[in-house]
Write a protein that holds these residues in place. Sequence first.
Motif, PDB file in Angstrom:
ATOM      1  N   ILE A 202      -0.108   8.272   5.539  1.00  0.00           N
ATOM      2  CA  ILE A 202       0.254   7.475   4.367  1.00  0.00           C
ATOM      3  C   ILE A 202       1.477   6.611   4.716  1.00  0.00           C
ATOM      4  O   ILE A 202       2.603   7.118   4.770  1.00  0.00           O
ATOM      5  N   PRO A 203       1.292   5.319   4.964  1.00  0.00           N
ATOM      6  CA  PRO A 203       2.426   4.470   5.340  1.00  0.00           C
ATOM      7  C   PRO A 203       3.313   4.146   4.140  1.00  0.00           C
ATOM      8  O   PRO A 203       2.859   4.141   2.983  1.00  0.00           O
ATOM      9  N   ASP A 204       4.585   3.861   4.426  1.00  0.00           N
ATOM     10  CA  ASP A 204       5.527   3.509   3.353  1.00  0.00           C
ATOM     11  C   ASP A 204       5.137   2.193   2.686  1.00  0.00           C
ATOM     12  O   ASP A 204       5.387   1.995   1.488  1.00  0.00           O
ATOM     13  N   ASP A 205       4.528   1.300   3.443  1.00  0.00           N
ATOM     14  CA  ASP A 205       4.129   0.008   2.871  1.00  0.00           C
ATOM     15  C   ASP A 205       3.102   0.185   1.770  1.00  0.00           C
ATOM     16  O   ASP A 205       3.082  -0.590   0.796  1.00  0.00           O
ATOM     17  N   LEU A 206       2.245   1.178   1.898  1.00  0.00           N
ATOM     18  CA  LEU A 206       1.241   1.426   0.869  1.00  0.00           C
ATOM     19  C   LEU A 206       1.898   1.845  -0.435  1.00  0.00           C
ATOM     20  O   LEU A 206       1.492   1.419  -1.526  1.00  0.00           O
ATOM     21  N   LEU A 207       2.940   2.673  -0.341  1.00  0.00           N
ATOM     22  CA  LEU A 207       3.676   3.100  -1.530  1.00  0.00           C
ATOM     23  C   LEU A 207       4.404   1.923  -2.169  1.00  0.00           C
ATOM     24  O   LEU A 207       4.394   1.765  -3.397  1.00  0.00           O
ATOM     25  N   GLU A 208       5.017   1.094  -1.356  1.00  0.00           N
ATOM     26  CA  GLU A 208       5.742  -0.069  -1.894  1.00  0.00           C
ATOM     27  C   GLU A 208       4.789  -1.039  -2.584  1.00  0.00           C
ATOM     28  O   GLU A 208       5.101  -1.573  -3.661  1.00  0.00           O
ATOM     29  N   ALA A 209       3.609  -1.246  -1.993  1.00  0.00           N
ATOM     30  CA  ALA A 209       2.629  -2.137  -2.616  1.00  0.00           C
ATOM     31  C   ALA A 209       2.132  -1.572  -3.941  1.00  0.00           C
ATOM     32  O   ALA A 209       1.930  -2.311  -4.911  1.00  0.00           O
ATOM     33  N   ALA A 210       1.949  -0.266  -3.991  1.00  0.00           N
ATOM     34  CA  ALA A 210       1.487   0.358  -5.227  1.00  0.00           C
ATOM     35  C   ALA A 210       2.540   0.260  -6.320  1.00  0.00           C
ATOM     36  O   ALA A 210       2.218   0.026  -7.496  1.00  0.00           O
ATOM     37  N   LYS A 211       3.801   0.438  -5.953  1.00  0.00           N
ATOM     38  CA  LYS A 211       4.870   0.345  -6.942  1.00  0.00           C
ATOM     39  C   LYS A 211       5.019  -1.072  -7.468  1.00  0.00           C
ATOM     40  O   LYS A 211       5.384  -1.283  -8.639  1.00  0.00           O
ATOM     41  N   MET A 212       4.758  -2.067  -6.634  1.00  0.00           N
ATOM     42  CA  MET A 212       4.810  -3.457  -7.088  1.00  0.00           C
ATOM     43  C   MET A 212       3.763  -3.737  -8.159  1.00  0.00           C
ATOM     44  O   MET A 212       3.933  -4.608  -9.012  1.00  0.00           O
ATOM     45  N   ASP A 213       2.673  -2.968  -8.115  1.00  0.00           N
ATOM     46  CA  ASP A 213       1.620  -3.113  -9.113  1.00  0.00           C
ATOM     47  C   ASP A 213       1.841  -2.205 -10.319  1.00  0.00           C
ATOM     48  O   ASP A 213       0.945  -2.066 -11.160  1.00  0.00           O
ATOM     49  N   GLY A 214       3.012  -1.573 -10.379  1.00  0.00           N
ATOM     50  CA  GLY A 214       3.342  -0.733 -11.523  1.00  0.00           C
ATOM     51  C   GLY A 214       2.886   0.701 -11.406  1.00  0.00           C
ATOM     52  O   GLY A 214       2.816   1.419 -12.423  1.00  0.00           O
ATOM     53  N   CYS A 215       2.585   1.151 -10.225  1.00  0.00           N
ATOM     54  CA  CYS A 215       2.099   2.523 -10.015  1.00  0.00           C
ATOM     55  C   CYS A 215       3.278   3.483  -9.923  1.00  0.00           C
ATOM     56  O   CYS A 215       4.237   3.243  -9.181  1.00  0.00           O
ATOM     57  N   THR A 216       3.229   4.567 -10.664  1.00  0.00           N
ATOM     58  CA  THR A 216       4.275   5.583 -10.593  1.00  0.00           C
ATOM     59  C   THR A 216       4.002   6.532  -9.426  1.00  0.00           C
ATOM     60  O   THR A 216       2.932   6.498  -8.813  1.00  0.00           O
ATOM     61  N   ASP A 217       4.983   7.393  -9.132  1.00  0.00           N
ATOM     62  CA  ASP A 217       4.817   8.338  -8.024  1.00  0.00           C
ATOM     63  C   ASP A 217       3.652   9.297  -8.261  1.00  0.00           C
ATOM     64  O   ASP A 217       2.885   9.603  -7.346  1.00  0.00           O
ATOM     65  N   ILE A 218       3.543   9.795  -9.506  1.00  0.00           N
ATOM     66  CA  ILE A 218       2.464  10.731  -9.815  1.00  0.00           C
ATOM     67  C   ILE A 218       1.103  10.056  -9.719  1.00  0.00           C
ATOM     68  O   ILE A 218       0.144  10.613  -9.154  1.00  0.00           O
ATOM     69  N   THR A 219       0.998   8.826 -10.261  1.00  0.00           N
ATOM     70  CA  THR A 219      -0.267   8.089 -10.183  1.00  0.00           C
ATOM     71  C   THR A 219      -0.626   7.775  -8.742  1.00  0.00           C
ATOM     72  O   THR A 219      -1.796   7.874  -8.344  1.00  0.00           O
TER      73      THR A 219
END
Length: 292
Positions: free
Chosen positions: A163-180
Amino acid sequence: MFMQSKSDKWFNFFNVLFILLGLIIIIYPLYYVVIASFSDPASLQNLVFWPEKISLVGYKTIFESKSLWTGYQNSLIYAAAGTSINLLLTIPAAYALSRKDLQGRSILMIVITFTMFFSGGLIPTYLTVKSLGMLDSVWAMIIPNAVGAWNLIIARTFFQSTIPDDLLEAAKMDGCTDITFFWKIVLPLSQALIAIMVLFYGVAHWNSYFNALVYLRDQKLYPLQLVLRSILIENQVQSDMMLDTSSMGDKIRAGELIKYGMIIVAALPMLVLYPFLQKYFVKGVMIGSIKG
């Protein structure tokens, strides 16, 4: 077409020969247990390659024994419930430890690794289980081994390398929370890891008997492995399994058939499950070899 040299041909010949020899050494004991489970014990004194004087008394007795099937049912419950709790605790904890923004994760990993080399011992563990009121209960077979340190480290390494960090950053930019992000992105990408953990924890629960030996007194809660242990070590069969025998010789022969038959019956669920998870098992070994 590539032409092999004479030395290469000899090497391949001995290589195949050693592999076949190793295969025979591994396969024959398993084959012997299978044929011994329905062969007359008197015919097994020498090296045998096929069943002799076939008898199904052992399997018939096993299938008719209430205590053995109760143990079988208990083992299935312990394996299913225990593995579910293992996954519920191990996967989220491993993902959290894989996140670089978790404060104090280095200290937590030191503590977790420390438990792999040092433990409180049997007496403190027994007193803890007793103080929690779990003696002679299903929970004594599940809670004490709810999280395996080694499996936790394997899962953490998987998340760090997959799981790369970039994937998490991209998801957060779309409004995704940590749990989601964990439920909708991480878990679907971790099917191989989940299969590995099911195999590791499931086999451990299925083969476990020491906790039952220490924490359980009610025979109705005994897992199959503890029932099997009693048959193998004590070399005797419970009285309710001897109703169809008429002499001591018949009892001894039936006992031998039952012991070998129980090995087959006990190993059958894992033999059925393993082919479906074998590729994940190999991948799990590779995951554990990655440092991070």
